[in-house]
Design a protein around this motif. Structure first.
Motif, PDB file in Angstrom:
ATOM      1  N   GLY A  46     -29.330 -32.404 -59.449  1.00 39.58           N
ATOM      2  CA  GLY A  46     -29.376 -33.156 -60.706  1.00 39.58           C
ATOM      3  C   GLY A  46     -30.556 -32.728 -61.561  1.00 39.58           C
ATOM      4  N   PHE A  47     -31.718 -32.547 -60.926  1.00 40.84           N
ATOM      5  CA  PHE A  47     -32.909 -32.123 -61.667  1.00 40.84           C
ATOM      6  C   PHE A  47     -32.710 -30.728 -62.242  1.00 40.84           C
ATOM      7  CE2 PHE A  47     -35.586 -34.973 -58.674  1.00 40.84           C
ATOM      8  CZ  PHE A  47     -35.343 -36.066 -59.475  1.00 40.84           C
ATOM      9  N   VAL A  48     -32.101 -29.844 -61.463  1.00 43.70           N
ATOM     10  CA  VAL A  48     -31.846 -28.478 -61.937  1.00 43.70           C
ATOM     11  C   VAL A  48     -30.888 -28.512 -63.132  1.00 43.70           C
ATOM     12  CG1 VAL A  48     -30.757 -26.262 -61.348  1.00 43.70           C
ATOM     13  CG2 VAL A  48     -32.383 -27.312 -59.772  1.00 43.70           C
ATOM     14  N   ASN A  49     -29.889 -29.378 -63.052  1.00 44.63           N
ATOM     15  CA  ASN A  49     -28.936 -29.498 -64.158  1.00 44.63           C
ATOM     16  C   ASN A  49     -29.641 -29.907 -65.443  1.00 44.63           C
ATOM     17  OD1 ASN A  49     -26.621 -28.745 -62.842  1.00 44.63           O
ATOM     18  ND2 ASN A  49     -26.074 -30.815 -62.225  1.00 44.63           N
ATOM     19  N   ILE A  50     -30.558 -30.855 -65.336  1.00 47.57           N
ATOM     20  CA  ILE A  50     -31.295 -31.300 -66.518  1.00 47.57           C
ATOM     21  C   ILE A  50     -32.214 -30.190 -66.997  1.00 47.57           C
ATOM     22  CG2 ILE A  50     -32.895 -32.996 -67.472  1.00 47.57           C
ATOM     23  CD1 ILE A  50     -31.874 -34.960 -65.311  1.00 47.57           C
ATOM     24  N   ALA A  51     -32.859 -29.513 -66.049  1.00 45.96           N
ATOM     25  CA  ALA A  51     -33.761 -28.416 -66.408  1.00 45.96           C
ATOM     26  C   ALA A  51     -33.009 -27.329 -67.174  1.00 45.96           C
ATOM     27  CB  ALA A  51     -34.401 -27.825 -65.153  1.00 45.96           C
ATOM     28  N   SER A  52     -31.755 -27.114 -66.813  1.00 43.30           N
ATOM     29  CA  SER A  52     -30.957 -26.066 -67.456  1.00 43.30           C
ATOM     30  C   SER A  52     -30.679 -26.395 -68.919  1.00 43.30           C
ATOM     31  CB  SER A  52     -29.645 -25.860 -66.703  1.00 43.30           C
ATOM     32  OG  SER A  52     -28.767 -26.946 -66.922  1.00 43.30           O
ATOM     33  N   THR A  53     -30.798 -27.660 -69.287  1.00 40.33           N
ATOM     34  CA  THR A  53     -30.585 -28.046 -70.683  1.00 40.33           C
ATOM     35  C   THR A  53     -31.878 -27.929 -71.475  1.00 40.33           C
ATOM     36  OG1 THR A  53     -31.152 -30.392 -70.437  1.00 40.33           O
ATOM     37  CG2 THR A  53     -28.886 -29.752 -69.923  1.00 40.33           C
ATOM     38  N   GLY A  54     -32.997 -27.784 -70.760  1.00 39.12           N
ATOM     39  CA  GLY A  54     -34.281 -27.645 -71.432  1.00 39.12           C
ATOM     40  C   GLY A  54     -34.872 -28.969 -71.888  1.00 39.12           C
ATOM     41  N   ALA A  55     -34.268 -30.069 -71.483  1.00 35.92           N
ATOM     42  CA  ALA A  55     -34.734 -31.394 -71.902  1.00 35.92           C
ATOM     43  C   ALA A  55     -35.831 -31.888 -70.960  1.00 35.92           C
ATOM     44  CB  ALA A  55     -33.569 -32.380 -71.933  1.00 35.92           C
ATOM     45  N   VAL A  56     -37.058 -31.527 -71.279  1.00 39.11           N
ATOM     46  CA  VAL A  56     -38.182 -31.867 -70.413  1.00 39.11           C
ATOM     47  C   VAL A  56     -38.376 -33.380 -70.315  1.00 39.11           C
ATOM     48  CG1 VAL A  56     -40.632 -31.493 -69.968  1.00 39.11           C
ATOM     49  CG2 VAL A  56     -39.305 -29.707 -71.076  1.00 39.11           C
ATOM     50  N   ASP A  57     -38.235 -34.062 -71.441  1.00 45.93           N
ATOM     51  CA  ASP A  57     -38.427 -35.522 -71.447  1.00 45.93           C
ATOM     52  C   ASP A  57     -37.406 -36.229 -70.560  1.00 45.93           C
ATOM     53  OD1 ASP A  57     -40.583 -35.312 -73.089  1.00 45.93           O
ATOM     54  OD2 ASP A  57     -39.530 -35.900 -74.924  1.00 45.93           O
ATOM     55  N   ALA A  58     -36.156 -35.775 -70.653  1.00 46.21           N
ATOM     56  CA  ALA A  58     -35.104 -36.371 -69.829  1.00 46.21           C
ATOM     57  C   ALA A  58     -35.363 -36.086 -68.359  1.00 46.21           C
ATOM     58  CB  ALA A  58     -33.739 -35.830 -70.241  1.00 46.21           C
ATOM     59  N   LEU A  59     -35.846 -34.890 -68.097  1.00 44.39           N
ATOM     60  CA  LEU A  59     -36.161 -34.507 -66.719  1.00 44.39           C
ATOM     61  C   LEU A  59     -37.286 -35.377 -66.175  1.00 44.39           C
ATOM     62  CD1 LEU A  59     -35.684 -32.605 -64.355  1.00 44.39           C
ATOM     63  CD2 LEU A  59     -37.236 -30.976 -65.436  1.00 44.39           C
ATOM     64  N   ALA A  60     -38.319 -35.557 -66.971  1.00 42.40           N
ATOM     65  CA  ALA A  60     -39.446 -36.391 -66.554  1.00 42.40           C
ATOM     66  C   ALA A  60     -38.991 -37.824 -66.281  1.00 42.40           C
ATOM     67  CB  ALA A  60     -40.532 -36.377 -67.631  1.00 42.40           C
ATOM     68  N   ALA A  61     -38.124 -38.325 -67.138  1.00 37.77           N
ATOM     69  CA  ALA A  61     -37.625 -39.691 -66.964  1.00 37.77           C
ATOM     70  C   ALA A  61     -36.799 -39.813 -65.685  1.00 37.77           C
ATOM     71  CB  ALA A  61     -36.788 -40.096 -68.176  1.00 37.77           C
ATOM     72  N   ALA A  62     -36.015 -38.770 -65.400  1.00 34.73           N
ATOM     73  CA  ALA A  62     -35.198 -38.779 -64.179  1.00 34.73           C
ATOM     74  C   ALA A  62     -36.091 -38.751 -62.941  1.00 34.73           C
ATOM     75  CB  ALA A  62     -34.246 -37.589 -64.179  1.00 34.73           C
ATOM     76  N   ILE A  63     -37.159 -37.963 -63.003  1.00 31.71           N
ATOM     77  CA  ILE A  63     -38.088 -37.886 -61.878  1.00 31.71           C
ATOM     78  C   ILE A  63     -38.777 -39.233 -61.696  1.00 31.71           C
ATOM     79  CG2 ILE A  63     -40.193 -36.815 -60.997  1.00 31.71           C
ATOM     80  CD1 ILE A  63     -39.392 -34.344 -62.721  1.00 31.71           C
ATOM     81  N   CYS A  64     -39.159 -39.825 -62.811  1.00 37.47           N
ATOM     82  CA  CYS A  64     -39.870 -41.097 -62.785  1.00 37.47           C
ATOM     83  C   CYS A  64     -38.981 -42.188 -62.190  1.00 37.47           C
ATOM     84  CB  CYS A  64     -40.309 -41.466 -64.207  1.00 37.47           C
ATOM     85  SG  CYS A  64     -41.797 -42.465 -64.248  1.00 37.47           S
ATOM     86  N   GLY A  65     -37.664 -42.000 -62.382  1.00 38.08           N
ATOM     87  CA  GLY A  65     -36.740 -42.957 -61.806  1.00 38.08           C
ATOM     88  C   GLY A  65     -36.245 -43.991 -62.794  1.00 38.08           C
ATOM     89  N   THR A  66     -36.789 -43.959 -64.000  1.00 37.31           N
ATOM     90  CA  THR A  66     -36.360 -44.931 -64.999  1.00 37.31           C
ATOM     91  C   THR A  66     -35.125 -44.442 -65.736  1.00 37.31           C
ATOM     92  OG1 THR A  66     -37.731 -43.965 -66.733  1.00 37.31           O
ATOM     93  CG2 THR A  66     -38.735 -45.674 -65.364  1.00 37.31           C
ATOM     94  N   GLY A  67     -34.987 -43.105 -65.841  1.00 40.58           N
ATOM     95  CA  GLY A  67     -33.854 -42.540 -66.551  1.00 40.58           C
ATOM     96  C   GLY A  67     -34.038 -42.546 -68.060  1.00 40.58           C
ATOM     97  N   ARG A  68     -35.138 -43.095 -68.519  1.00 38.81           N
ATOM     98  CA  ARG A  68     -35.381 -43.066 -69.966  1.00 38.81           C
ATOM     99  C   ARG A  68     -36.849 -42.782 -70.246  1.00 38.81           C
ATOM    100  NH1 ARG A  68     -33.885 -48.645 -72.425  1.00 38.81           N
ATOM    101  NH2 ARG A  68     -32.065 -48.481 -71.104  1.00 38.81           N
ATOM    102  N   SER A  69     -37.093 -42.104 -71.363  1.00 34.59           N
ATOM    103  CA  SER A  69     -38.458 -41.749 -71.703  1.00 34.59           C
ATOM    104  C   SER A  69     -39.135 -42.914 -72.418  1.00 34.59           C
ATOM    105  CB  SER A  69     -38.456 -40.491 -72.574  1.00 34.59           C
ATOM    106  OG  SER A  69     -37.540 -40.627 -73.617  1.00 34.59           O
ATOM    107  N   PRO A  70     -40.439 -43.004 -72.468  1.00 38.94           N
ATOM    108  CA  PRO A  70     -41.326 -41.986 -71.914  1.00 38.94           C
ATOM    109  C   PRO A  70     -41.583 -42.171 -70.426  1.00 38.94           C
ATOM    110  CG  PRO A  70     -42.606 -43.691 -73.011  1.00 38.94           C
ATOM    111  CD  PRO A  70     -41.159 -44.069 -73.168  1.00 38.94           C
ATOM    112  N   ALA A  71     -41.671 -41.046 -69.765  1.00 39.68           N
ATOM    113  CA  ALA A  71     -42.013 -41.070 -68.351  1.00 39.68           C
ATOM    114  C   ALA A  71     -43.532 -41.115 -68.237  1.00 39.68           C
ATOM    115  CB  ALA A  71     -41.472 -39.814 -67.671  1.00 39.68           C
ATOM    116  N   CYS A  72     -44.022 -41.428 -67.059  1.00 43.43           N
ATOM    117  CA  CYS A  72     -45.465 -41.443 -66.870  1.00 43.43           C
ATOM    118  C   CYS A  72     -46.016 -40.021 -66.880  1.00 43.43           C
ATOM    119  CB  CYS A  72     -45.824 -42.161 -65.575  1.00 43.43           C
ATOM    120  SG  CYS A  72     -45.399 -41.255 -64.094  1.00 43.43           S
ATOM    121  N   ARG A  73     -47.293 -39.904 -67.002  1.00 40.30           N
ATOM    122  CA  ARG A  73     -47.954 -38.612 -67.139  1.00 40.30           C
ATOM    123  C   ARG A  73     -47.710 -37.741 -65.911  1.00 40.30           C
ATOM    124  NH1 ARG A  73     -53.536 -37.603 -66.629  1.00 40.30           N
ATOM    125  NH2 ARG A  73     -54.048 -35.677 -67.671  1.00 40.30           N
ATOM    126  N   ASP A  74     -47.730 -38.369 -64.777  1.00 38.65           N
ATOM    127  CA  ASP A  74     -47.517 -37.684 -63.508  1.00 38.65           C
ATOM    128  C   ASP A  74     -46.157 -36.978 -63.503  1.00 38.65           C
ATOM    129  OD1 ASP A  74     -48.534 -37.078 -61.011  1.00 38.65           O
ATOM    130  OD2 ASP A  74     -47.347 -38.637 -60.044  1.00 38.65           O
TER     131      ASP A  74
END
Ligand SMILES: [Zn+2]
Ligand SMILES: [Zn+2]
Length: 89
Positions: free
Chosen positions: A44-72
């Motif tokens: 799933g993370f790779v799929n998001i990365a392939s779109t180039g959407a860093v904010d969406a990727l960060a949100a997915a990692i954070c677990g909220t699914g929506r931006s803004p994600a935390c700095r970490d």
């Protein structure tokens, strides 16, 4: 309007997914695998990365699914983008 590349499901793809999982989980010296919570999410993370959407990727990692994600998680997202672009090159 996406020109998403669909990588073949070969071993290098799996390898990339595992690296991505580990980054999302948190890299540490001597740690080679993601925990149960993050394992299996690499695709799933790779799929998001392939779109180039860093904010969406960060949100997915954070677990909220929506931006803004935390700095970490933003940092992790950038690292994943870097690894993804390396792997796709
Ligand atoms: Zn984890
Ligand atoms: Zn976060």
């Amino acid at each position: 309007m996406s020109t998403t590349l669909a990588p073949a499901a070969d071993s290098s793809t799996r390898d990339l997914e595992q690296r991505v999982e580990l980054i999302a989980c948190g890299t540490r010296a001597g740690k080679t695998r993601a925990c149960d919570r993050h394992r299996g999410k690499g695709r799933g993370f790779v799929n998001i990365a392939s779109t180039g959407a860093v904010d969406a990727l960060a949100a997915a990692i954070c677990g909220t699914g929506r931006s803004p994600a935390c700095r970490d998680c933003k940092g992790k997202a950038l690292e994943i983008m870097r690894v993804y672009n390396e792997g796709a090159a």
